[in-house]
Design an enzyme around this catalytic site. Structure first.
Site, PDB file in Angstrom:
ATOM      1  N   HIS A  40      -6.630   1.863   1.809  1.00  0.00           N
ATOM      2  CA  HIS A  40      -6.208   2.602   3.001  1.00  0.00           C
ATOM      3  C   HIS A  40      -7.159   3.784   3.237  1.00  0.00           C
ATOM      4  O   HIS A  40      -7.554   4.462   2.300  1.00  0.00           O
ATOM      5  CB  HIS A  40      -4.784   3.118   2.796  1.00  0.00           C
ATOM      6  CG  HIS A  40      -4.125   3.596   4.042  1.00  0.00           C
ATOM      7  ND1 HIS A  40      -3.153   2.876   4.702  1.00  0.00           N
ATOM      8  CD2 HIS A  40      -4.301   4.717   4.778  1.00  0.00           C
ATOM      9  CE1 HIS A  40      -2.750   3.543   5.762  1.00  0.00           C
ATOM     10  NE2 HIS A  40      -3.440   4.662   5.832  1.00  0.00           N
ATOM     11  N   CYS A  79       0.487   3.566   3.376  1.00  0.00           N
ATOM     12  CA  CYS A  79       0.990   3.154   4.683  1.00  0.00           C
ATOM     13  C   CYS A  79       2.336   3.811   4.945  1.00  0.00           C
ATOM     14  O   CYS A  79       3.022   4.236   4.012  1.00  0.00           O
ATOM     15  CB  CYS A  79       1.134   1.628   4.736  1.00  0.00           C
ATOM     16  SG  CYS A  79      -0.431   0.738   4.878  1.00  0.00           S
ATOM     17  N   HIS A 100      -3.889   0.736   8.203  1.00  0.00           N
ATOM     18  CA  HIS A 100      -4.412   0.351   6.894  1.00  0.00           C
ATOM     19  C   HIS A 100      -5.819  -0.236   6.984  1.00  0.00           C
ATOM     20  O   HIS A 100      -6.635  -0.064   6.063  1.00  0.00           O
ATOM     21  CB  HIS A 100      -3.468  -0.664   6.236  1.00  0.00           C
ATOM     22  CG  HIS A 100      -3.917  -1.123   4.886  1.00  0.00           C
ATOM     23  ND1 HIS A 100      -3.612  -0.434   3.733  1.00  0.00           N
ATOM     24  CD2 HIS A 100      -4.669  -2.198   4.494  1.00  0.00           C
ATOM     25  CE1 HIS A 100      -4.144  -1.057   2.683  1.00  0.00           C
ATOM     26  NE2 HIS A 100      -4.784  -2.124   3.122  1.00  0.00           N
ATOM     27  N   HIS A 138      -8.468   7.123   3.373  1.00  0.00           N
ATOM     28  CA  HIS A 138      -7.938   8.385   2.874  1.00  0.00           C
ATOM     29  C   HIS A 138      -9.032   9.149   2.136  1.00  0.00           C
ATOM     30  O   HIS A 138     -10.076   8.601   1.789  1.00  0.00           O
ATOM     31  CB  HIS A 138      -6.756   8.145   1.923  1.00  0.00           C
ATOM     32  CG  HIS A 138      -7.146   7.596   0.583  1.00  0.00           C
ATOM     33  ND1 HIS A 138      -7.589   6.298   0.399  1.00  0.00           N
ATOM     34  CD2 HIS A 138      -7.212   8.184  -0.650  1.00  0.00           C
ATOM     35  CE1 HIS A 138      -7.879   6.101  -0.883  1.00  0.00           C
ATOM     36  NE2 HIS A 138      -7.668   7.222  -1.538  1.00  0.00           N
ATOM     37  N   CYS A 180       0.833  -1.201   0.000  1.00  0.00           N
ATOM     38  CA  CYS A 180       0.000   0.000   0.000  1.00  0.00           C
ATOM     39  C   CYS A 180       0.874   1.261   0.000  1.00  0.00           C
ATOM     40  O   CYS A 180       1.717   1.432   0.882  1.00  0.00           O
ATOM     41  CB  CYS A 180      -0.919   0.010   1.221  1.00  0.00           C
ATOM     42  SG  CYS A 180      -1.847   1.546   1.416  1.00  0.00           S
ATOM     43  N   GLN A 204      -9.492  12.979  -0.528  1.00  0.00           N
ATOM     44  CA  GLN A 204      -8.791  13.813  -1.494  1.00  0.00           C
ATOM     45  C   GLN A 204      -9.262  15.256  -1.368  1.00  0.00           C
ATOM     46  O   GLN A 204     -10.306  15.545  -0.779  1.00  0.00           O
ATOM     47  CB  GLN A 204      -9.039  13.309  -2.921  1.00  0.00           C
ATOM     48  CG  GLN A 204      -8.545  11.893  -3.160  1.00  0.00           C
ATOM     49  CD  GLN A 204      -8.733  11.450  -4.603  1.00  0.00           C
ATOM     50  OE1 GLN A 204      -8.106  11.988  -5.516  1.00  0.00           O
ATOM     51  NE2 GLN A 204      -9.610  10.483  -4.813  1.00  0.00           N
ATOM     52  N   ASN A 220     -14.026   9.073  -0.666  1.00  0.00           N
ATOM     53  CA  ASN A 220     -14.719   7.931  -1.265  1.00  0.00           C
ATOM     54  C   ASN A 220     -14.324   6.707  -0.443  1.00  0.00           C
ATOM     55  O   ASN A 220     -13.137   6.439  -0.268  1.00  0.00           O
ATOM     56  CB  ASN A 220     -14.301   7.709  -2.710  1.00  0.00           C
ATOM     57  CG  ASN A 220     -14.614   8.901  -3.602  1.00  0.00           C
ATOM     58  OD1 ASN A 220     -15.542   9.651  -3.326  1.00  0.00           O
ATOM     59  ND2 ASN A 220     -13.856   9.084  -4.658  1.00  0.00           N
TER      60      ASN A 220
END
Length: 351
Positions: A167, A73, A116, A169, A70, A171, A156
């Site tokens: 993971h 991470c 994660h 996250h 990933c 934007q 999303n």
């Protein structure tokens, strides 16, 4: 909060947002990366008048890597990732495969946690407050870029949404134009003001939902969450600060303090609405902020910051697909009455 700015090996900016003020960040990105090459351009649709970003370089972006590869991470045990540090609280960095770049805007990635296998709903209130601080700081900085007209912070979650990195996250997009959805809101805002002799549309919507009560999901001192009267999605919640502000920078201390409690509770309810045996609920969480310049900027003081949270799952094991009416004509057909959705979300409250 302590903010530390650094650069990745290919020149992209990376920022650490740490809870500890005494933490020193001196990690170096040791990957042999070539400079980022982008081919992003904005084209205007002559029939609809909206903008489309053409970004062919994104075809080669990372797609569903195994957990031990990933890129979000921390860099540990000899494996180097997008984040040079062995641990972090919140990290923001320029996207390696941006939809918008240069004069066409800017795209950033926000990593909420180094874990994660976690999700935003797993964060503590202190961690969620730090994410809010990061969103606010990035909004303030991107607003200063001359090519950016509007800042969009979003998450999303879930493969069903199209997420390619598991993971936790989100934007941040810095658009070089006012988005079509915001333009529609601004048009409705102006029409309502004209029709009602100067009243504010966002204020009236919040007042109506509080007075009606049937669609209210959470009612706090500084925030109210409700299923909108004409919800597009089967389970959709709008979260508004009770004191209207145009963007995240303008939230007062009371709203900032209460936000983690309210938002984490909403996310946890979303994970419970379809029952304990269902996988985590896929969702999109989107902050709507007023444009800083260009179309709509003159009305930014009248705009109401809010977060829209919705899932594309309509019932256990079934998704809401955008078919002919939705995709072809932008006319949504919702199978779940908003009042029923609100009732279900109230039932899913934490015990």
């Amino acid at each position: 909060m302590k903010k530390t700015s650094t650069r990745l090996a290919d020149g992209r900016e990376l920022l650490y947002y740490d809870l500890r003020d005494d933490l020193v960040r001196d990690e170096t990105d040791r990957r042999p990366l070539d400079p980022v090459s982008t081919a992003s351009e904005i084209r205007r649709d002559p029939l609809l008048g909206d903008a489309v970003a053409i970004a062919s370089h994104r075809q080669g972006r990372t797609y569903h890597p195994p957990a031990d590869e990933c890129p979000l991470c921390p860099s540990r045990d000899g494996r180097l990732s997008e984040i040079p540090a062995a641990d972090y609280d919140v990290v923001v960095f320029e996207n390696r495969f941006p939809s918008l770049a240069g004069e066409s805007g800017r795209c950033e990635v926000v990593c909420f946690t180094p874990d994660h296998d976690a999700s935003f709903a797993d964060l503590t209130e202190e961690q969620a407050a730090l994410v809010l601080e990061a969103w606010t700081d990035r909004t303030a900085e991107l607003a200063e870029l001359p090519q950016v007209q509007q800042v969009f912070c979003f998450e999303n979650r879930g493969a069903e949404i199209g997420v390619t990195l598991g993971h936790p996250h989100g934007q941040i997009y810095g658009y070089p134009f006012t988005t079509p959805r915001t333009a529609l809101m601004l048009r409705s805002l102006a029409e309502h003001r004209e029709r009602t002799g100067g009243r504010n549309l966002f204020d009236d919507v919040v007042e109506r939902e509080l007075a009606d009560g049937d669609r209210v999901v959470l009612d706090g001192e500084h925030w109210v969450a409700f299923v909108p009267y004409a919800a597009h999605w089967p389970y959709e919640v709008h979260l508004h600060p009770k004191r209207r502000v145009p963007d995240l920078r303008e939230l007062d201390e009371g709203a900032r303090t209460e936000f983690p409690q309210v938002y984490l509770e909403l996310l946890r309810r979303f994970d419970r609405i379809f029952g304990p045996d269902e996988p985590p609920t896929p969702y999109i969480a989107a902050w709507h902020q007023a444009p800083f310049r260009g179309e709509g900027a003159a009305d930014r003081a009248e705009f109401g910051l809010h977060l829209e949270l919705f899932t594309i799952r309509r019932t256990s094991g079934k998704l809401k697909y955008l078919a002919g009416s939705e995709s072809g004509m932008s006319v949504f057909i919702n199978d779940v009455p908003p009042e029923a959705a609100a009732e279900r979300l109230r039932e899913a409250a934490s015990k």
